[in-house]
Design a protein around this motif. Structure first.
Motif, mmCIF file in Angstrom:
data_model
loop_
_atom_site.group_PDB
_atom_site.id
_atom_site.type_symbol
_atom_site.label_atom_id
_atom_site.label_comp_id
_atom_site.label_asym_id
_atom_site.label_seq_id
_atom_site.Cartn_x
_atom_site.Cartn_y
_atom_site.Cartn_z
ATOM 1 N N GLU A 171 0.861 -1.174 0.000
ATOM 2 C CA GLU A 171 0.000 0.000 0.000
ATOM 3 C C GLU A 171 0.901 1.229 0.000
ATOM 4 O OE1 GLU A 171 -3.041 2.534 2.868
ATOM 5 O OE2 GLU A 171 -2.407 0.530 3.505
ATOM 6 N N LEU A 172 0.694 2.114 -0.939
ATOM 7 C CA LEU A 172 1.383 3.391 -0.961
ATOM 8 C C LEU A 172 0.612 4.313 -0.023
ATOM 9 C CD1 LEU A 172 3.577 4.844 -3.110
ATOM 10 C CD2 LEU A 172 1.531 6.195 -3.415
ATOM 11 N N SER A 173 1.279 4.845 0.979
ATOM 12 C CA SER A 173 0.579 5.567 2.024
ATOM 13 C C SER A 173 1.463 6.679 2.588
ATOM 14 C CB SER A 173 0.213 4.569 3.135
ATOM 15 O OG SER A 173 -0.566 5.159 4.130
ATOM 16 N N LYS A 174 0.850 7.545 3.359
ATOM 17 C CA LYS A 174 1.565 8.577 4.126
ATOM 18 C C LYS A 174 2.446 9.463 3.253
ATOM 19 C CE LYS A 174 -0.492 6.827 7.582
ATOM 20 N NZ LYS A 174 -1.911 7.163 7.527
ATOM 21 N N MET A 175 1.917 9.794 2.059
ATOM 22 C CA MET A 175 2.641 10.730 1.215
ATOM 23 C C MET A 175 2.253 12.145 1.630
ATOM 24 S SD MET A 175 2.844 11.334 -2.894
ATOM 25 C CE MET A 175 3.916 9.966 -3.254
ATOM 26 N N ALA A 176 3.241 12.928 1.978
ATOM 27 C CA ALA A 176 3.016 14.319 2.374
ATOM 28 C C ALA A 176 4.200 15.148 1.901
ATOM 29 C CB ALA A 176 2.866 14.422 3.890
ATOM 30 N N VAL A 177 3.906 16.342 1.437
ATOM 31 C CA VAL A 177 4.951 17.274 1.005
ATOM 32 C C VAL A 177 4.746 18.583 1.759
ATOM 33 C CG1 VAL A 177 5.922 18.564 -0.949
ATOM 34 C CG2 VAL A 177 5.133 16.206 -1.272
ATOM 35 N N SER A 178 5.818 19.106 2.295
ATOM 36 C CA SER A 178 5.779 20.372 3.016
ATOM 37 C C SER A 178 5.276 21.475 2.093
ATOM 38 C CB SER A 178 7.186 20.703 3.524
ATOM 39 O OG SER A 178 7.208 21.969 4.118
ATOM 40 N N GLU A 179 4.423 22.345 2.634
ATOM 41 C CA GLU A 179 3.853 23.457 1.865
ATOM 42 C C GLU A 179 4.923 24.254 1.126
ATOM 43 O OE1 GLU A 179 0.544 24.796 1.602
ATOM 44 O OE2 GLU A 179 -0.048 22.835 2.353
ATOM 45 N N LEU B 208 5.959 22.624 -2.327
ATOM 46 C CA LEU B 208 4.979 22.240 -3.344
ATOM 47 C C LEU B 208 5.401 22.804 -4.693
ATOM 48 C CD1 LEU B 208 1.615 22.739 -1.421
ATOM 49 C CD2 LEU B 208 2.779 20.593 -1.945
ATOM 50 N N GLY B 209 5.127 22.044 -5.759
ATOM 51 C CA GLY B 209 5.466 22.491 -7.102
ATOM 52 C C GLY B 209 6.884 22.169 -7.521
ATOM 53 N N GLN B 210 7.626 21.448 -6.685
ATOM 54 C CA GLN B 210 9.015 21.121 -7.016
ATOM 55 C C GLN B 210 9.202 19.628 -7.315
ATOM 56 O OE1 GLN B 210 12.062 23.124 -4.727
ATOM 57 N NE2 GLN B 210 10.565 24.598 -3.967
ATOM 58 N N ARG B 211 8.113 18.955 -7.650
ATOM 59 C CA ARG B 211 8.114 17.539 -8.055
ATOM 60 C C ARG B 211 8.571 16.589 -6.950
ATOM 61 N NH1 ARG B 211 7.484 17.666 -13.846
ATOM 62 N NH2 ARG B 211 8.137 19.672 -14.648
ATOM 63 N N VAL B 212 8.432 17.010 -5.709
ATOM 64 C CA VAL B 212 8.836 16.166 -4.587
ATOM 65 C C VAL B 212 7.979 14.902 -4.553
ATOM 66 C CG1 VAL B 212 8.982 16.026 -2.066
ATOM 67 C CG2 VAL B 212 9.729 18.100 -3.254
ATOM 68 N N GLY B 213 6.658 15.067 -4.659
ATOM 69 C CA GLY B 213 5.760 13.907 -4.641
ATOM 70 C C GLY B 213 6.045 12.948 -5.783
ATOM 71 N N GLN B 214 6.298 13.476 -6.960
ATOM 72 C CA GLN B 214 6.603 12.636 -8.117
ATOM 73 C C GLN B 214 7.877 11.826 -7.880
ATOM 74 O OE1 GLN B 214 6.361 14.644 -11.924
ATOM 75 N NE2 GLN B 214 7.920 13.307 -12.780
ATOM 76 N N LYS B 215 8.900 12.456 -7.333
ATOM 77 C CA LYS B 215 10.158 11.748 -7.086
ATOM 78 C C LYS B 215 9.993 10.678 -6.018
ATOM 79 C CE LYS B 215 12.856 15.467 -8.939
ATOM 80 N NZ LYS B 215 13.685 16.620 -8.760
ATOM 81 N N LEU B 216 9.193 10.966 -5.000
ATOM 82 C CA LEU B 216 8.899 9.952 -3.981
ATOM 83 C C LEU B 216 8.127 8.786 -4.588
ATOM 84 C CD1 LEU B 216 7.958 12.335 -1.047
ATOM 85 C CD2 LEU B 216 9.850 10.700 -1.017
#
Length: 155
Positions: A78-86, A89-97
């Motif tokens: 399960e992919l879970s607990k994805m969070a990016v600091s405000e 945002l907009g710096q592709r952090v979520g995509q890289k994770l």
């Protein structure tokens, strides 16, 4: 200019950051459920020890984002607990994770990733679709009250 993002595996020194980012995200969009308190309060017991994994995204040494893979059977995470600091945002952090998780699961021979989310999270849903996740029915036993969409990615 996009910052340089370094993806690392969880270490105990980042435990507070893991909880802080996820609690902030939950409070912004929803509320903190009992299941969240258990998992975020003790990630070693609920994620790592049963065979899961946690990644952190660092920018200039600061934790910019988190994501967890929770083992859910022999060949499923399960992919879970994805969070990016405000502030990141907009710096592709979520995509890289996300790509780190897909690579990790595939390397282990996993066949499937799934996630539970909520359709109000348009940027997240868009990212999931972009990397190939498809919507499937939400089971009645999802541990999250806020869940109104389940998606899966076959590896």
């Amino acid at each position: 200019m996009e910052a340089s993002v370094k993806i690392i595996s969880f270490e105990d020194q980042y435990r507070e950051d893991f909880g802080r980012l996820n609690f902030a995200w939950l409070e912004k969009y929803f509320y903190i459920e009992e299941y969240d308190k258990k998992v975020l309060g003790d990630p070693r017991t609920y994620i790592l020890d049963p065979g899961g994994h946690i990644y952190l995204a660092l920018i200039d040494g600061a934790v910019a984002g988190t994501v967890a893979l929770i083992a859910r059977g022999e060949d499923t995470f399960e992919l879970s607990k994805m969070a990016v600091s405000e502030e990141y945002l907009g710096q592709r952090v979520g995509q890289k994770l996300m790509y780190a998780c897909i690579h990790f699961a595939a390397e282990l021979g996993s066949r499937r990733l799934f996630l539970d989310s909520n359709t109000i999270l348009t940027p997240a849903i868009t990212l999931y679709k972009k990397v190939g996740f498809k919507e499937i029915p939400v089971p009645k036993d999802s541990p999250y009250e806020r869940c109104n969409i389940r998606m899966e990615l076959m590896l």
